[in-house]
Design a protein around this motif. Structure first.
Motif, PDB file in Angstrom:
ATOM      1  N   ASN A   1       8.774  -4.604   0.218  1.00  0.00           N
ATOM      2  CA  ASN A   1       8.435  -6.056  -0.227  1.00  0.00           C
ATOM      3  C   ASN A   1       8.688  -6.356  -1.393  1.00  0.00           C
ATOM      4  O   ASN A   1       8.408  -5.881  -2.720  1.00  0.00           O
TER       5      ASN A   1
ATOM      6  N   SER B   1       4.981 -13.516  -0.939  1.00  0.00           N
ATOM      7  CA  SER B   1       5.053 -12.507  -0.611  1.00  0.00           C
ATOM      8  C   SER B   1       3.811 -11.994   0.574  1.00  0.00           C
ATOM      9  O   SER B   1       3.779 -11.436   1.390  1.00  0.00           O
TER      10      SER B   1
ATOM     11  N   LEU C   1       4.429   0.585   3.090  1.00  0.00           N
ATOM     12  CA  LEU C   1       4.767  -0.839   2.523  1.00  0.00           C
ATOM     13  C   LEU C   1       5.498  -0.339   0.866  1.00  0.00           C
ATOM     14  O   LEU C   1       4.106  -0.193  -0.075  1.00  0.00           O
TER      15      LEU C   1
ATOM     16  N   ASP D   1       5.594  -1.654  -2.305  1.00  0.00           N
ATOM     17  CA  ASP D   1       6.030  -2.928  -2.881  1.00  0.00           C
ATOM     18  C   ASP D   1       5.828  -3.574  -4.492  1.00  0.00           C
ATOM     19  O   ASP D   1       5.217  -2.456  -5.280  1.00  0.00           O
TER      20      ASP D   1
ATOM     21  N   GLY E   1      -0.738  -5.939  -5.351  1.00  0.00           N
ATOM     22  CA  GLY E   1      -1.201  -5.133  -4.685  1.00  0.00           C
ATOM     23  C   GLY E   1      -2.354  -4.709  -3.587  1.00  0.00           C
ATOM     24  O   GLY E   1      -1.730  -4.480  -2.629  1.00  0.00           O
TER      25      GLY E   1
ATOM     26  N   ILE F   1      -1.962  -7.167  -0.701  1.00  0.00           N
ATOM     27  CA  ILE F   1      -1.202  -7.050   0.219  1.00  0.00           C
ATOM     28  C   ILE F   1      -2.095  -6.370   1.211  1.00  0.00           C
ATOM     29  O   ILE F   1      -2.396  -5.893   2.171  1.00  0.00           O
ATOM     30  N   GLN F   2      -2.664  -4.964   0.357  1.00  0.00           N
ATOM     31  CA  GLN F   2      -3.342  -3.954   0.892  1.00  0.00           C
ATOM     32  C   GLN F   2      -5.161  -5.091   1.670  1.00  0.00           C
ATOM     33  O   GLN F   2      -4.983  -3.981   3.125  1.00  0.00           O
TER      34      GLN F   2
ATOM     35  N   VAL G   1       0.422   0.881   1.513  1.00  0.00           N
ATOM     36  CA  VAL G   1       0.737   0.352   0.427  1.00  0.00           C
ATOM     37  C   VAL G   1       0.866   0.919  -0.923  1.00  0.00           C
ATOM     38  O   VAL G   1      -0.022   1.535  -1.531  1.00  0.00           O
TER      39      VAL G   1
ATOM     40  N   LYS H   1       2.630   0.792  -4.425  1.00  0.00           N
ATOM     41  CA  LYS H   1       2.678   0.131  -5.333  1.00  0.00           C
ATOM     42  C   LYS H   1       3.786   1.053  -6.981  1.00  0.00           C
ATOM     43  O   LYS H   1       3.456   1.461  -7.594  1.00  0.00           O
TER      44      LYS H   1
ATOM     45  N   ASN I   1       7.486  -1.565 -10.040  1.00  0.00           N
ATOM     46  CA  ASN I   1       7.818  -2.818 -10.406  1.00  0.00           C
ATOM     47  C   ASN I   1       8.075  -3.510 -11.788  1.00  0.00           C
ATOM     48  O   ASN I   1       7.608  -4.155 -12.490  1.00  0.00           O
TER      49      ASN I   1
END
Lengths: 211, 211
Positions: free
Chosen positions: B60, B67, B84, B86, B110, B113-114, B122, B124, B127
């Protein structure tokens, strides 16, 4: 020193060690445990207002949730023009661990203190390391950084000089800008709390490596 | 790769360089600029849904504000069981600079999304550094850390392996715990933005020095 908790005591003891006179300010001004501790290091204990009265330099080492009330309880004349080193974080443990922040994102405790007391020259610093590291940076090996922010360049320079007497090399002190930068350093705390869990010691800090 | 902006392209180009097949996903799937870029590195361009369909690993790299919509537009069957990565931050520039966070404090992108896609695993990460540093950590000298968090240990191990092929030493990858730790790494961004201003280069990162 506004605040007689662990942070206030650690800073107070270091200041005494360096020969400064220290008055520890608390709400009541006569907490027996604080009095006993103060006697040991040769500090005085007083109310917040009385501690501020004669001070050359103020430290806010109260809990973030009580900081504004503590400073508000001082006479304006006792604050006027003075530098306040804001060490506090607005941590909210009401929902348990990990804490959230009670002031966050578009505001910060540092900004709120400065806005409520324009007569103070607020310098936000020390809030990103544990109390032992504040006064003994060599607990963490190698270079690592301490951040300062505030609206008054002279106040920041004065605080940076004091930090150097604590053992912080001048090159490791990073001026981030004005007091709005307090948002950045306060919002680092949720990561700090998690890093504490991951590294297993409060004696850690970030070093900004740069290309 | 969900997202064809600077972060998506930097990650996509690195993955191509390492011999991976890459499909860049965007809303329209036929953005001419993205198509031209993709042709240059031998990547494909598709809609988010089509890019997810055949992917082994999802990234992502969309704007934080877009997102969830990007991921929601993929078929559940194309996400089921997949990892994924993130990379996004919920930065809100609507009030100008510096940005605030649109999700913050008691939640994170994060986690959101999860929670919205329990079928995804996910992770993370990435970032907290600029895109160039993500794929070339040697842009920053010495040791410096990259944080990972997520609920699935196998997913984190898979992502950490990939990061090592990007040049990240295993010892510099720091697992902070489950996906709730995304709060900590996302709330670091306001400090990151200010550090960027203070150090004058996006090629910087934090090293956790510990006693």
């Amino acid at each position: 020193m506004l605040g007689t908790g662990m942070v206030g005591r650690t800073l107070g003891a270091k200041l005494r060690e360096l020969g400064h006179e220290v008055t520890m300010g608390s709400r009541s001004g006569d907490n027996p445990e604080a009095l006993a501790w103060a006697e040991g290091v040769g500090a005085r204990v007083a109310t917040f207002a009385d501690a501020a009265e004669g001070a050359e330099l103020l430290f806010n080492a109260t809990n973030g949730g009580g900081s504004l009330a503590a400073i508000d309880s001082c006479d304006d004349s006792a604050l006027d023009g003075k530098v306040l080193v804001d060490v506090a974080n607005p941590l909210d443990f009401s929902q348990g661990f990990p804490p959230s922040l009670s002031i966050v994102n578009t505001d910060s405790l540092g900004e709120r203190i400065q806005a409520a007391h324009p007569e103070l020259r607020v310098v936000k610093t020390f809030n990103t390391v544990s109390a032992p590291v504040m006064v003994q940076p060599s607990l963490v090996p190698g270079h690592h950084n301490l951040f300062l922010c505030g609206n008054d360049a002279g106040a920041k320079a004065q605080v940076a000089s004091l930090q150097q007497t604590f053992g912080w090399p001048a090159e490791d002190l990073l001026d981030l800008g004005d007091i709005t930068m307090a948002r950045g350093v306060e919002m680092y705390l949720p990561l700090w709390v998690r890093l504490f869990g991951a590294v297993g010691t409060p004696n850690f800090n970030v070093h900004i490596a740069r290309g």
